[in-house]
Design a protein around this motif. Structure first.
Motif, PDB file in Angstrom:
ATOM      1  N   PHE A   1       0.902  -1.053   0.119  1.00 27.17           N
ATOM      2  CA  PHE A   1       0.118  -0.024   0.001  1.00 27.17           C
ATOM      3  C   PHE A   1       0.843   1.410   0.030  1.00 27.17           C
ATOM      4  O   PHE A   1       0.594   2.418  -0.711  1.00 27.17           O
ATOM      5  N   ARG A   2       1.805   1.216   1.014  1.00 30.09           N
ATOM      6  CA  ARG A   2       2.519   2.416   1.014  1.00 30.09           C
ATOM      7  C   ARG A   2       3.383   2.756  -0.160  1.00 30.09           C
ATOM      8  O   ARG A   2       3.623   3.875  -0.534  1.00 30.09           O
ATOM      9  N   THR A   3       4.405   1.720  -0.657  1.00 28.40           N
ATOM     10  CA  THR A   3       4.984   1.910  -1.999  1.00 28.40           C
ATOM     11  C   THR A   3       4.095   2.372  -3.117  1.00 28.40           C
ATOM     12  O   THR A   3       4.448   3.126  -3.847  1.00 28.40           O
ATOM     13  N   LEU A   4       2.812   2.057  -3.205  1.00 25.80           N
ATOM     14  CA  LEU A   4       1.887   2.328  -4.436  1.00 25.80           C
ATOM     15  C   LEU A   4       1.404   3.774  -3.923  1.00 25.80           C
ATOM     16  O   LEU A   4       1.499   4.790  -4.995  1.00 25.80           O
ATOM     17  N   VAL A   5       1.292   4.176  -2.930  1.00 23.75           N
ATOM     18  CA  VAL A   5       0.919   5.591  -2.550  1.00 23.75           C
ATOM     19  C   VAL A   5       1.812   6.496  -2.990  1.00 23.75           C
ATOM     20  O   VAL A   5       1.834   7.414  -3.728  1.00 23.75           O
ATOM     21  N   LEU A   6       3.327   6.203  -2.477  1.00 19.37           N
ATOM     22  CA  LEU A   6       4.179   6.979  -2.852  1.00 19.37           C
ATOM     23  C   LEU A   6       4.653   6.848  -4.219  1.00 19.37           C
ATOM     24  O   LEU A   6       4.917   8.110  -4.627  1.00 19.37           O
ATOM     25  N   GLY A   7       4.629   5.940  -4.969  1.00 22.00           N
ATOM     26  CA  GLY A   7       5.132   6.078  -6.356  1.00 22.00           C
ATOM     27  C   GLY A   7       4.207   6.751  -7.276  1.00 22.00           C
ATOM     28  O   GLY A   7       4.298   7.617  -8.129  1.00 22.00           O
ATOM     29  N   TRP A   8       2.777   6.311  -6.891  1.00 25.52           N
ATOM     30  CA  TRP A   8       1.796   6.883  -7.871  1.00 25.52           C
ATOM     31  C   TRP A   8       1.562   8.381  -7.664  1.00 25.52           C
ATOM     32  O   TRP A   8       1.397   9.195  -8.533  1.00 25.52           O
ATOM     33  N   THR A   9       1.406   8.750  -6.381  1.00 25.44           N
ATOM     34  CA  THR A   9       1.122  10.136  -6.012  1.00 25.44           C
ATOM     35  C   THR A   9       2.433  11.072  -6.614  1.00 25.44           C
ATOM     36  O   THR A   9       1.941  12.178  -7.323  1.00 25.44           O
ATOM     37  N   TYR A  10       3.425  10.837  -6.575  1.00 25.96           N
ATOM     38  CA  TYR A  10       4.683  11.545  -6.942  1.00 25.96           C
ATOM     39  C   TYR A  10       4.467  11.742  -8.358  1.00 25.96           C
ATOM     40  O   TYR A  10       4.740  12.798  -8.941  1.00 25.96           O
ATOM     41  N   ARG A  11       4.221  10.594  -9.245  1.00 27.69           N
ATOM     42  CA  ARG A  11       4.195  10.581 -10.480  1.00 27.69           C
ATOM     43  C   ARG A  11       2.852  11.266 -11.003  1.00 27.69           C
ATOM     44  O   ARG A  11       3.029  11.880 -12.217  1.00 27.69           O
ATOM     45  N   LEU A  12       2.042  11.942 -10.233  1.00 31.57           N
ATOM     46  CA  LEU A  12       1.204  12.904 -11.013  1.00 31.57           C
ATOM     47  C   LEU A  12       1.734  14.149 -11.337  1.00 31.57           C
ATOM     48  O   LEU A  12       1.112  14.801 -11.947  1.00 31.57           O
ATOM     49  N   PHE A  13       2.841  14.449 -10.985  1.00 24.50           N
ATOM     50  CA  PHE A  13       3.541  15.641 -11.045  1.00 24.50           C
ATOM     51  C   PHE A  13       4.325  15.497 -12.274  1.00 24.50           C
ATOM     52  O   PHE A  13       5.283  16.351 -12.530  1.00 24.50           O
ATOM     53  N   ASP A  14       4.345  14.396 -13.061  1.00 25.52           N
ATOM     54  CA  ASP A  14       4.941  14.225 -14.392  1.00 25.52           C
ATOM     55  C   ASP A  14       4.089  14.874 -15.351  1.00 25.52           C
ATOM     56  O   ASP A  14       3.061  15.502 -15.320  1.00 25.52           O
ATOM     57  N   ARG A  15       4.639  15.354 -16.775  1.00 21.65           N
ATOM     58  CA  ARG A  15       4.185  16.054 -17.407  1.00 21.65           C
ATOM     59  C   ARG A  15       2.781  15.671 -18.115  1.00 21.65           C
ATOM     60  O   ARG A  15       1.849  16.290 -18.605  1.00 21.65           O
ATOM     61  N   TRP A  16       2.379  14.301 -17.995  1.00 21.30           N
ATOM     62  CA  TRP A  16       1.408  13.671 -18.570  1.00 21.30           C
ATOM     63  C   TRP A  16      -0.105  14.246 -17.954  1.00 21.30           C
ATOM     64  O   TRP A  16      -0.997  14.117 -18.481  1.00 21.30           O
ATOM     65  N   LEU A  17       0.243  14.805 -16.586  1.00 21.21           N
ATOM     66  CA  LEU A  17      -0.749  15.281 -15.980  1.00 21.21           C
ATOM     67  C   LEU A  17      -0.820  16.602 -15.321  1.00 21.21           C
ATOM     68  O   LEU A  17      -1.222  17.647 -16.102  1.00 21.21           O
ATOM     69  N   LEU A  18      -0.423  16.514 -14.143  1.00 14.88           N
ATOM     70  CA  LEU A  18      -0.252  17.990 -13.457  1.00 14.88           C
ATOM     71  C   LEU A  18       1.299  18.849 -13.783  1.00 14.88           C
ATOM     72  O   LEU A  18       1.044  20.117 -13.616  1.00 14.88           O
ATOM     73  N   ASP A  19       2.325  18.121 -14.165  1.00 14.10           N
ATOM     74  CA  ASP A  19       3.508  18.773 -14.561  1.00 14.10           C
ATOM     75  C   ASP A  19       3.900  19.460 -13.074  1.00 14.10           C
ATOM     76  O   ASP A  19       3.353  19.299 -12.163  1.00 14.10           O
ATOM     77  N   GLY A  20       4.755  20.391 -13.210  1.00 10.33           N
ATOM     78  CA  GLY A  20       5.454  21.188 -12.148  1.00 10.33           C
ATOM     79  C   GLY A  20       6.049  20.591 -10.974  1.00 10.33           C
ATOM     80  O   GLY A  20       6.107  20.899  -9.976  1.00 10.33           O
ATOM     81  N   CYS A  21       6.861  19.514 -11.416  1.00  6.16           N
ATOM     82  CA  CYS A  21       7.609  18.798 -10.451  1.00  6.16           C
ATOM     83  C   CYS A  21       8.814  19.668  -9.875  1.00  6.16           C
ATOM     84  O   CYS A  21       9.773  19.991 -10.689  1.00  6.16           O
ATOM     85  N   VAL A  22       8.620  20.164  -8.888  1.00  4.37           N
ATOM     86  CA  VAL A  22       9.680  21.237  -8.445  1.00  4.37           C
ATOM     87  C   VAL A  22      11.380  20.936  -8.321  1.00  4.37           C
ATOM     88  O   VAL A  22      12.250  21.643  -8.851  1.00  4.37           O
ATOM     89  N   PRO A  23      11.472  19.556  -7.621  1.00  7.57           N
ATOM     90  CA  PRO A  23      12.823  19.073  -7.878  1.00  7.57           C
ATOM     91  C   PRO A  23      13.462  18.954  -9.377  1.00  7.57           C
ATOM     92  O   PRO A  23      14.414  19.343  -9.702  1.00  7.57           O
ATOM     93  N   MET A  24      12.761  18.437 -10.228  1.00 13.06           N
ATOM     94  CA  MET A  24      12.848  18.067 -11.400  1.00 13.06           C
ATOM     95  C   MET A  24      13.279  19.438 -12.349  1.00 13.06           C
ATOM     96  O   MET A  24      14.154  19.559 -13.021  1.00 13.06           O
ATOM     97  N   ASN A  25      12.267  20.488 -12.110  1.00 17.43           N
ATOM     98  CA  ASN A  25      12.447  21.862 -12.604  1.00 17.43           C
ATOM     99  C   ASN A  25      13.809  22.376 -12.290  1.00 17.43           C
ATOM    100  O   ASN A  25      14.206  23.152 -13.016  1.00 17.43           O
ATOM    101  N   TYR A  26      14.302  22.111 -11.176  1.00 15.30           N
ATOM    102  CA  TYR A  26      15.395  22.851 -10.636  1.00 15.30           C
ATOM    103  C   TYR A  26      16.796  22.164 -11.235  1.00 15.30           C
ATOM    104  O   TYR A  26      17.501  22.908 -11.828  1.00 15.30           O
ATOM    105  N   PHE A  27      16.723  20.736 -11.315  1.00  9.71           N
ATOM    106  CA  PHE A  27      18.020  20.146 -11.932  1.00  9.71           C
ATOM    107  C   PHE A  27      17.831  19.964 -13.242  1.00  9.71           C
ATOM    108  O   PHE A  27      18.805  19.914 -14.175  1.00  9.71           O
ATOM    109  N   ALA A  28      16.705  20.317 -13.736  1.00  6.78           N
ATOM    110  CA  ALA A  28      16.739  20.075 -15.427  1.00  6.78           C
ATOM    111  C   ALA A  28      16.627  21.745 -16.093  1.00  6.78           C
ATOM    112  O   ALA A  28      16.413  21.816 -17.177  1.00  6.78           O
ATOM    113  N   SER A  29      16.800  22.685 -15.217  1.00  2.00           N
ATOM    114  CA  SER A  29      16.838  24.178 -15.688  1.00  2.00           C
ATOM    115  C   SER A  29      18.099  24.276 -16.640  1.00  2.00           C
ATOM    116  O   SER A  29      18.960  23.319 -16.705  1.00  2.00           O
ATOM    117  N   GLY A  30      18.051  25.181 -17.489  1.00  2.00           N
ATOM    118  CA  GLY A  30      19.058  25.739 -18.596  1.00  2.00           C
ATOM    119  C   GLY A  30      20.341  25.742 -18.259  1.00  2.00           C
ATOM    120  O   GLY A  30      21.063  26.333 -19.002  1.00  2.00           O
TER     121      GLY A  30
END
Length: 428
Positions: free
Chosen positions: A355-384
């Motif tokens: 249950f807990r690994t599913l909640v952690l993995g799936w909830t965080y993945r909602l911030f990938d581009r396919w749905l909500l986007d705006g993943c703050v850690p990724m935006n920081y490290f993937a900046s120009g």
């Protein structure tokens, strides 16, 4: 780490959090939208403690873990490893081999990437985008439109592992498939378990290929195998419930009820595997995912989605909540079966891990581009800023899809372990 990602549009550039836009454009009453969000968050939080809550209120105090002498006072990881060995019948020696093979395969991928080096040396960036060395040109890996609309890990142009985080995180799928392969023949449901292990192996291979090469054709196999893996445990719990009903309520001889239930399980699951395979083969022929991602939140906001061929479908808050709440639905069905039909919650340790690994993995993945986007850690490290191996590494480990792969690989393994513990109770 290259920065080939470009803004999808000036209106909704990549990296921008789309939740505010979805909220503003949804005509539903703010009170209703707030209620949907509150219920979704409550459901996901409930899953973290659901095993304890269900055991307390249902009156089912299963002692499976204690009967198998699992360590109570050790670290949770130690307890989980002991549980996997006890439930699946794995010896320490075979477990070491599985771990070495799994991480060895992905270690070889890293070594290959290092040895092949950077193919973009001596080329202009536009040339690099056309020259997708070392992958075959016939795979059309220069087509990154759909990939960029789904995932936010930056492209490393000219590298063997174009998105290392999304690629290497599939190691847990390979590890889980090998564990289930080894254990399946010691299960009454061995035939359907074996099919499940094969589909999990297919998922590991083609998810790795899709994220490493960006070959569009490989994504169809990736999603097909992913759907098959998601559905299996629910089918298996349903068949365990039918076995219980046949034995306890209808008085059928236990050996006959088990045979009927195991046969039904392999028949139902094989039918679903073949049916989904035909569906995704048709979508491949129609090139459903060769262009823009037809179901992304951004595509829906821009009015050019075509989800399941039904034309434009707007994205509402309830749509986002439905995606976010899938773990609640996914685990809710087996839990109801265990409490109301089987009368056992099996191993509480395995259930909590699943249950807990599913909640952690799936909830965080909602911030990938396919749905909500705006993943703050990724935006920081993937900046120009100037790319480096350190920024590549950091972007890889914070990638939402990489986190999803790693944790849901553990979800499928621990979920299978939990199902086996329930199976043991039913077979008594």
């Amino acid at each position: 780490m290259g920065h080939g990602d470009t803004a999808d549009s000036e209106k909704y550039p990549f990296g921008r959090f789309l939740g505010y836009e979805i909220w503003k454009r949804d005509p539903t009453s703010p009170w209703i939208k707030t209620l949907w969000v509150a219920l979704t968050v409550t459901g996901l939080l409930y899953m973290i403690f659901s095993v304890t809550i269900v055991s307390y209120f249902s009156g089912i105090t299963d002692t499976w873990d204690r009967h198998h002498e699992l360590p109570e006072n050790n670290h949770p990881v130690v307890a989980m490893l002991a549980l996997v060995l006890a439930t699946l019948g794995l010896s320490i020696f075979r477990a070491h081999i599985i771990v070495c093979v799994s991480f060895g395969v992905y270690g070889l991928l890293i070594l290959t990437d290092v040895l092949l080096g950077n193919a973009q040396d001596g080329y202009k960036k536009t040339d690099v985008q056309r020259k997708t060395h070392p992958w075959p040109e016939s795979w059309t890996t220069e087509n990154i439109t759909c990939y960029n609309e789904m995932f936010c890990e930056p492209t490393r142009w000219g590298r063997f592992l174009r998105r290392p985080g999304n690629t290497l995180s599939n190691v847990t799928y390979l590890l889980s498939s090998l564990c289930i392969f080894d254990s399946s023949l010691r299960s009454a449901y061995w035939m359907s378990d074996l099919v499940f292990a094969v589909m999990l192996l297919v998922l590991a291979v083609f998810s790795t290929l899709w994220h490493a090469s960006n070959a569009p054709w490989s994504q169809y196999v990736d999603i097909w195998s992913m759907d098959c893996c998601i559905l299996y445990l629910i089918i298996r719990y349903g068949c365990l419930a039918s076995q219980t009903v046949l034995t306890t309520l209808l008085g059928t001889e236990s050996s006959i009820s088990q045979q009927l239930s195991t046969s039904a399980c392999v028949l139902i699951y094989s039918t679903i595997v073949v049916g989904l395979g035909k569906s995704y083969s048709y979508k491949y022929q129609k090139r459903w995912l060769h262009g823009n991602c037809p179901f992304s939140g951004r595509a829906r906001l821009l009015g050019r989605s075509n989800f399941r061929g039904r034309g434009q479908e707007n994205v509402h808050v309830v749509t986002v909540c439905a995606f976010a709440a899938l773990p609640v639905i996914y685990t809710g069905i087996p839990t109801i079966i265990q409490v109301l039909v089987i009368g056992s919650v099996g191993s509480t340790v395995a259930a909590m891990w699943a249950f807990r690994t599913l909640v952690l993995g799936w909830t965080y993945r909602l911030f990938d581009r396919w749905l909500l986007d705006g993943c703050v850690p990724m935006n920081y490290f993937a900046s120009g800023r100037q790319p480096s191996w350190f920024r590549t590494f950091c972007a890889a480990i914070v990638s939402p899809t990489a986190v999803l792969h790693f944790f849901t690989g553990l979800t499928l393994l621990t979920g299978y372990v939990h199902c086996r513990s329930v199976e043991e109770f039913v077979s008594i």
